[in-house]
Design a protein around this motif. Structure first.
Motif, PDB file in Angstrom:
ATOM      1  N   LYS A 117       0.860  -1.142   0.002  1.00  0.00           N
ATOM      2  CA  LYS A 117       0.118  -0.062   0.019  1.00  0.00           C
ATOM      3  C   LYS A 117       0.748   1.366  -0.066  1.00  0.00           C
ATOM      4  O   LYS A 117       0.429   2.334  -0.501  1.00  0.00           O
ATOM      5  N   ASN A 118       1.918   1.258   0.452  1.00  0.00           N
ATOM      6  CA  ASN A 118       2.878   2.436   0.712  1.00  0.00           C
ATOM      7  C   ASN A 118       3.341   2.557  -0.905  1.00  0.00           C
ATOM      8  O   ASN A 118       4.104   3.559  -1.006  1.00  0.00           O
ATOM      9  N   ARG A 119       3.347   1.806  -1.653  1.00  0.00           N
ATOM     10  CA  ARG A 119       3.709   2.199  -3.020  1.00  0.00           C
ATOM     11  C   ARG A 119       2.426   2.496  -4.039  1.00  0.00           C
ATOM     12  O   ARG A 119       2.586   2.560  -5.185  1.00  0.00           O
ATOM     13  N   LEU A 120       1.199   2.708  -3.577  1.00  0.00           N
ATOM     14  CA  LEU A 120       0.093   3.007  -4.188  1.00  0.00           C
ATOM     15  C   LEU A 120      -0.442   4.421  -4.219  1.00  0.00           C
ATOM     16  O   LEU A 120      -0.272   5.147  -3.249  1.00  0.00           O
ATOM     17  N   VAL A 121      -0.473   5.045  -5.317  1.00  0.00           N
ATOM     18  CA  VAL A 121      -0.950   6.348  -5.585  1.00  0.00           C
ATOM     19  C   VAL A 121      -2.696   6.137  -5.880  1.00  0.00           C
ATOM     20  O   VAL A 121      -2.722   5.456  -7.056  1.00  0.00           O
ATOM     21  N   SER A 122      -3.572   6.525  -4.979  1.00  0.00           N
ATOM     22  CA  SER A 122      -4.963   6.161  -5.242  1.00  0.00           C
ATOM     23  C   SER A 122      -5.582   7.332  -5.824  1.00  0.00           C
ATOM     24  O   SER A 122      -5.609   8.357  -5.151  1.00  0.00           O
ATOM     25  N   THR A 123      -6.050   7.252  -6.911  1.00  0.00           N
ATOM     26  CA  THR A 123      -6.744   8.484  -7.678  1.00  0.00           C
ATOM     27  C   THR A 123      -8.225   8.162  -7.454  1.00  0.00           C
ATOM     28  O   THR A 123      -8.594   7.312  -7.150  1.00  0.00           O
ATOM     29  N   GLU A 124      -8.788   9.336  -7.852  1.00  0.00           N
ATOM     30  CA  GLU A 124     -10.456   9.428  -8.032  1.00  0.00           C
ATOM     31  C   GLU A 124     -10.769   9.155  -9.262  1.00  0.00           C
ATOM     32  O   GLU A 124     -10.305   9.955 -10.233  1.00  0.00           O
ATOM     33  N   LEU A 125     -12.002   8.475  -9.512  1.00  0.00           N
ATOM     34  CA  LEU A 125     -12.563   8.460 -10.904  1.00  0.00           C
ATOM     35  C   LEU A 125     -12.690   9.359 -11.675  1.00  0.00           C
ATOM     36  O   LEU A 125     -12.313   9.519 -12.849  1.00  0.00           O
ATOM     37  N   LYS A 168     -11.108  12.442 -11.367  1.00  0.00           N
ATOM     38  CA  LYS A 168      -9.712  13.495 -11.356  1.00  0.00           C
ATOM     39  C   LYS A 168      -8.767  12.904 -11.935  1.00  0.00           C
ATOM     40  O   LYS A 168      -7.889  13.514 -12.651  1.00  0.00           O
ATOM     41  N   GLY A 169      -8.618  11.599 -11.807  1.00  0.00           N
ATOM     42  CA  GLY A 169      -7.703  10.652 -12.442  1.00  0.00           C
ATOM     43  C   GLY A 169      -6.250  11.114 -12.000  1.00  0.00           C
ATOM     44  O   GLY A 169      -6.068  11.608 -10.741  1.00  0.00           O
ATOM     45  N   PHE A 170      -5.240  10.910 -12.841  1.00  0.00           N
ATOM     46  CA  PHE A 170      -3.880  11.192 -12.444  1.00  0.00           C
ATOM     47  C   PHE A 170      -3.432  12.604 -12.556  1.00  0.00           C
ATOM     48  O   PHE A 170      -2.947  13.014 -13.502  1.00  0.00           O
ATOM     49  N   ASN A 171      -4.062  13.426 -11.420  1.00  0.00           N
ATOM     50  CA  ASN A 171      -3.957  15.010 -11.657  1.00  0.00           C
ATOM     51  C   ASN A 171      -2.561  15.200 -11.118  1.00  0.00           C
ATOM     52  O   ASN A 171      -1.837  14.618 -10.612  1.00  0.00           O
ATOM     53  N   SER A 172      -2.255  16.598 -11.047  1.00  0.00           N
ATOM     54  CA  SER A 172      -0.959  17.143 -10.598  1.00  0.00           C
ATOM     55  C   SER A 172      -0.763  16.877  -9.358  1.00  0.00           C
ATOM     56  O   SER A 172       0.552  16.641  -8.706  1.00  0.00           O
ATOM     57  N   GLU A 173      -1.823  16.756  -8.290  1.00  0.00           N
ATOM     58  CA  GLU A 173      -1.469  16.393  -7.068  1.00  0.00           C
ATOM     59  C   GLU A 173      -1.134  14.942  -6.793  1.00  0.00           C
ATOM     60  O   GLU A 173       0.031  14.431  -5.978  1.00  0.00           O
ATOM     61  N   LYS A 174      -1.562  14.090  -7.733  1.00  0.00           N
ATOM     62  CA  LYS A 174      -1.205  12.739  -7.708  1.00  0.00           C
ATOM     63  C   LYS A 174      -0.012  12.395  -8.209  1.00  0.00           C
ATOM     64  O   LYS A 174       0.977  11.578  -7.869  1.00  0.00           O
ATOM     65  N   LEU A 175       0.391  13.199  -9.291  1.00  0.00           N
ATOM     66  CA  LEU A 175       1.848  12.970  -9.849  1.00  0.00           C
ATOM     67  C   LEU A 175       2.798  13.511  -8.812  1.00  0.00           C
ATOM     68  O   LEU A 175       3.867  12.849  -8.654  1.00  0.00           O
ATOM     69  N   GLU A 176       2.470  14.604  -7.948  1.00  0.00           N
ATOM     70  CA  GLU A 176       3.412  14.867  -6.946  1.00  0.00           C
ATOM     71  C   GLU A 176       3.517  13.638  -5.797  1.00  0.00           C
ATOM     72  O   GLU A 176       4.882  13.485  -5.180  1.00  0.00           O
TER      73      GLU A 176
END
Length: 154
Positions: free
Chosen positions: A127-135, A137-145
């Motif tokens: 789980k420490n290697r997971l970037v959990s996105t929202e349906l 919003k997707g892989f937005n800039s916050e998730k990229l960071e």
């Protein structure tokens, strides 16, 4: 596996951000349109380190690897998909598929980008290697960071 990191990548809720009550917008190649800014963010991530992309999306069961690689190329994603997560008949959800795949492949480093809520139940080391996105919003800039920070941990 060498120095290459594994990227376990979902499509819906990561690169495809249409709400479920709306039909997908269709690209000129006849497949669902990807969110342009999510694709840009993915390309930024892919430019930082070498990844082997493994598709975890349920859409992987509908097309071949060559077809998906063409779709990625048509949408400006530079890195080719290396493979699909195997379809394990005894796995009930994405969480079980990912746990099984990681235990079989034993990658040194990996990152998971997915919106599947079953992944919240992963054990911490995964789980420490997971970037959990929202349906939507997707892989937005916050998730990229978030992804970049996870890469700096190791």
């Amino acid at each position: 596996m060498g120095k290459t990191k594994l990227l376990i990548l979902d499509l819906d809720g990561v690169l495809i951000t249409n709400p479920p009550w709306k039909a997908d917008r269709i690209h000129a190649d006849g497949y669902s349109e990807f969110n342009h800014s999510c694709v840009e963010n993915l390309n930024r991530l892919l430019s930082l380190t070498e990844f082997e992309i493994w598709l975890s999306s349920t859409r992987r069961t509908k097309m071949t690897l060559a077809e998906f690689n063409l779709i990625f190329k048509n949408r400006g994603i530079q890195t080719r998909i290396s493979g699909f997560l195997p379809e394990y008949p005894d796995c009930k959800n994405r969480k079980e598929e990912i746990v099984r795949f990681i235990s079989e492949v034993k990658p040194n480093e990996f990152l998971i980008i997915d919106d599947d809520k079953s992944l919240n139940g992963l054990e911490d080391r995964i789980k420490n290697r997971l970037v959990s996105t929202e349906l939507t919003k997707g892989f937005n800039s916050e998730k990229l960071e978030e992804a970049i920070k996870l890469l700096e941990i190791r």
